[in-house]
Scaffold this motif. Structure first.
Motif, mmCIF file in Angstrom:
data_model
loop_
_atom_site.group_PDB
_atom_site.id
_atom_site.type_symbol
_atom_site.label_atom_id
_atom_site.label_comp_id
_atom_site.label_asym_id
_atom_site.label_seq_id
_atom_site.Cartn_x
_atom_site.Cartn_y
_atom_site.Cartn_z
ATOM 1 N N ILE A 1 1.372 -1.201 0.224
ATOM 2 C CA ILE A 1 -0.021 0.340 0.135
ATOM 3 C C ILE A 1 1.031 1.367 0.002
ATOM 4 C CG2 ILE A 1 -1.869 1.129 1.423
ATOM 5 C CD1 ILE A 1 -2.568 -1.128 2.200
ATOM 6 N N LEU A 2 0.389 2.162 -0.755
ATOM 7 C CA LEU A 2 1.394 3.499 -0.504
ATOM 8 C C LEU A 2 0.378 4.501 -0.494
ATOM 9 C CD1 LEU A 2 3.057 5.245 -0.858
ATOM 10 C CD2 LEU A 2 3.129 5.553 -3.704
ATOM 11 N N LEU A 3 -0.143 5.160 0.269
ATOM 12 C CA LEU A 3 -1.313 6.054 1.120
ATOM 13 C C LEU A 3 -1.227 7.232 1.395
ATOM 14 C CD1 LEU A 3 -3.523 4.803 3.854
ATOM 15 C CD2 LEU A 3 -2.750 6.881 3.933
ATOM 16 N N VAL A 4 -1.528 8.226 1.123
ATOM 17 C CA VAL A 4 -0.759 9.408 0.892
ATOM 18 C C VAL A 4 -1.986 10.200 2.393
ATOM 19 C CG1 VAL A 4 -1.337 12.086 -0.085
ATOM 20 C CG2 VAL A 4 0.085 10.136 -1.547
ATOM 21 N N THR A 5 -1.806 10.772 2.989
ATOM 22 C CA THR A 5 -2.154 11.491 4.209
ATOM 23 C C THR A 5 -1.587 12.029 4.867
ATOM 24 O OG1 THR A 5 -3.922 10.904 5.508
ATOM 25 C CG2 THR A 5 -1.712 9.775 6.074
ATOM 26 N N HIS A 6 -2.519 13.688 5.025
ATOM 27 C CA HIS A 6 -2.481 14.247 6.448
ATOM 28 C C HIS A 6 -2.929 14.915 7.807
ATOM 29 C CE1 HIS A 6 -2.787 17.239 2.441
ATOM 30 N NE2 HIS A 6 -1.408 17.435 3.208
ATOM 31 N N ASP A 7 -3.585 13.477 7.357
ATOM 32 C CA ASP A 7 -4.290 12.685 8.924
ATOM 33 C C ASP A 7 -3.252 11.551 9.670
ATOM 34 O OD1 ASP A 7 -5.969 11.917 11.213
ATOM 35 O OD2 ASP A 7 -7.142 10.756 9.720
ATOM 36 N N ASN A 8 -2.718 12.509 11.041
ATOM 37 C CA ASN A 8 -1.467 12.295 11.645
ATOM 38 C C ASN A 8 -2.118 11.206 12.829
ATOM 39 O OD1 ASN A 8 0.346 13.785 10.930
ATOM 40 N ND2 ASN A 8 0.015 15.510 11.946
ATOM 41 N N ARG A 9 -3.603 11.031 13.355
ATOM 42 C CA ARG A 9 -3.495 10.262 13.494
ATOM 43 C C ARG A 9 -3.199 8.734 13.001
ATOM 44 N NH1 ARG A 9 -9.293 13.141 13.279
ATOM 45 N NH2 ARG A 9 -9.177 12.621 11.259
ATOM 46 N N ILE A 10 -3.360 8.722 11.875
ATOM 47 C CA ILE A 10 -3.665 6.776 11.377
ATOM 48 C C ILE A 10 -1.938 6.757 10.947
ATOM 49 C CG2 ILE A 10 -5.616 6.949 10.724
ATOM 50 C CD1 ILE A 10 -4.438 7.500 7.595
ATOM 51 N N LEU A 11 -1.170 7.345 11.028
ATOM 52 C CA LEU A 11 0.573 7.148 10.695
ATOM 53 C C LEU A 11 0.780 5.537 11.592
ATOM 54 C CD1 LEU A 11 2.400 10.812 11.062
ATOM 55 C CD2 LEU A 11 1.508 10.156 9.467
ATOM 56 N N ASP A 12 0.646 5.198 12.181
ATOM 57 C CA ASP A 12 1.312 4.530 12.646
ATOM 58 C C ASP A 12 0.860 3.371 11.950
ATOM 59 O OD1 ASP A 12 -1.923 5.154 14.399
ATOM 60 O OD2 ASP A 12 -2.118 2.708 14.459
ATOM 61 N N ILE A 13 -0.201 2.713 11.721
ATOM 62 C CA ILE A 13 -0.232 1.984 10.764
ATOM 63 C C ILE A 13 0.786 1.228 9.621
ATOM 64 C CG2 ILE A 13 -2.669 2.008 10.340
ATOM 65 C CD1 ILE A 13 -2.637 2.315 7.290
ATOM 66 N N ALA A 14 1.651 2.538 9.902
ATOM 67 C CA ALA A 14 2.458 2.470 8.648
ATOM 68 C C ALA A 14 4.087 1.368 8.449
ATOM 69 C CB ALA A 14 3.358 3.556 7.642
ATOM 70 N N ASP A 15 4.841 0.880 8.086
ATOM 71 C CA ASP A 15 6.083 0.386 7.768
ATOM 72 C C ASP A 15 7.076 1.188 8.272
ATOM 73 O OD1 ASP A 15 4.833 -2.183 8.339
ATOM 74 O OD2 ASP A 15 4.563 -2.013 5.828
ATOM 75 N N ARG A 16 6.589 2.173 7.180
ATOM 76 C CA ARG A 16 7.453 3.376 6.066
ATOM 77 C C ARG A 16 6.629 4.027 6.068
ATOM 78 N NH1 ARG A 16 10.968 3.329 1.820
ATOM 79 N NH2 ARG A 16 10.464 1.286 1.123
ATOM 80 N N ILE A 17 7.115 5.755 6.549
ATOM 81 C CA ILE A 17 7.329 7.071 6.583
ATOM 82 C C ILE A 17 7.731 8.157 5.564
ATOM 83 C CG2 ILE A 17 6.003 9.273 7.043
ATOM 84 C CD1 ILE A 17 4.911 7.790 9.566
ATOM 85 N N VAL A 18 7.668 8.426 4.226
ATOM 86 C CA VAL A 18 7.979 9.378 3.606
ATOM 87 C C VAL A 18 8.102 10.981 3.378
ATOM 88 C CG1 VAL A 18 9.208 6.937 1.896
ATOM 89 C CG2 VAL A 18 7.067 8.437 1.488
#
Ligand SMILES: Nc1ncnc2c1ncn2[C@@H]1O[C@H](COP(=O)(O)OP(=O)(O)OP(=O)(O)O)[C@@H](O)[C@H]1O
Length: 244
Positions: free
Chosen positions: A215-232
């Motif tokens: 999954i590549l997901l674009v978001t401004h929503d800081n509340r969901i960052l924890d689902i990522a394996d990596r944040i760019v």
């Protein structure tokens, strides 16, 4: 979580390009021509492995959606190299772009469901374009995944009779029903309250891990960052950081 080979490979150190679903090298992108020409992406390099969930954040106008639409084969890359599932998209022919699109599930901020179709019919559309399933199989798979996203009792509801969170769950079911190896999501929680937003991303994470999709997901929503394996992070058309 069901461990598949992709998860196991990703747990170890891997070489660039190996087991990669997305490989972007020296990608630049311009809009407009002549005096109106504006460069919006600068020397993008990114390697996303099979089974990874990567979130892309960054200020408005920084180029996130432009990059996502290039990765999704929804616009043609101009300069550099962009390989999706081992297919080079720079210079690719229209029919090659169409083939790649069939392997990608898309989830957008505005769910983009067809108003005149029921939840079940909307999800079936995610299978119809493949042309490989009988009507009975399409019905079965669509009903099964809608039940998995908690809408087994809403199969015959039209979008206008569903809440925002339910509509987004139908959109997730439609994107994932064909088990695509890659899912692209642009602000999937933007129109949702925090509880529905959390439910929606938890569901995406669960289904993706079960299916082993990237999954590549674009978001401004800081509340969901924890689902990522990596944040760019994208800033002014440049990928500035990559955190694991
Ligand atoms: N079709 C287009 N033609 C010309 N310029 C465009 C086009 N699409 C986007 N742009 C410009 O490219 C830049 C990047 O836009 P983009 O939508 O990729 O940013 P973004 O990071 O996704 O922003 P947001 O978070 O607000 O959605 C912006 O300056 C935008 O105005």
């Amino acid at each position: 979580m069901i461990m598949n080979s992709a998860n196991i490979i990703n747990a170890g150190i891997s070489e660039p390009g190996k087991n990669s679903v997305i490989v972007i090298t020296s990608l630049n992108h311009d809009f407009g021509h002549g005096n109106l020409k504006k460069q919006v992406l600068f020397d993008i390099n990114l390697d996303i492995k099979s089974g990874e969930i990567v979130i892309m954040t960054g200020p408005s106008g920084s180029g996130k959606t432009t990059l996502l639409t290039l990765v999704g084969a929804l616009r043609s890359p101009q300069f550099g190299s962009l390989k999706i599932l081992n297919q080079e998209l720079c210079g690719a022919k229209d029919n090659q772009l169409v083939m790649i699109r069939r392997k990608i599930g898309y989830i957008f901020q505005a769910h983009n469901l067809h108003r005149s179709l029921t939840a079940l019919q909307n999800v079936r559309m995610g299978l119809e374009m493949h042309g490989t399933f009988s009507p009975e199989e399409m019905h079965h798979h669509a009903a099964e995944i809608l039940t998995e996203v908690g809408l087994g009792d809403r199969l015959n509801y039209y979008p206008e009779d569903l809440s925002g969170g339910q509509k987004q769950r139908v959109a997730i079911a439609r994107a994932l029903v064909s088990h695509p190896p890659l899912v692209l999501a642009d602000e999937p929680t933007a129109a949702l309250d925090s509880k529905s937003g959390r439910e929606v991303v938890n569901l995406m994470q669960k289904l993706a891990k079960e299916q082993g999709c990237t999954i590549l997901l674009v978001t401004h929503d800081n509340r969901i960052l924890d689902i990522a394996d990596r944040i760019v992070t994208m800033e002014d058309g440049k990928l500035t950081s990559s955190l694991r």
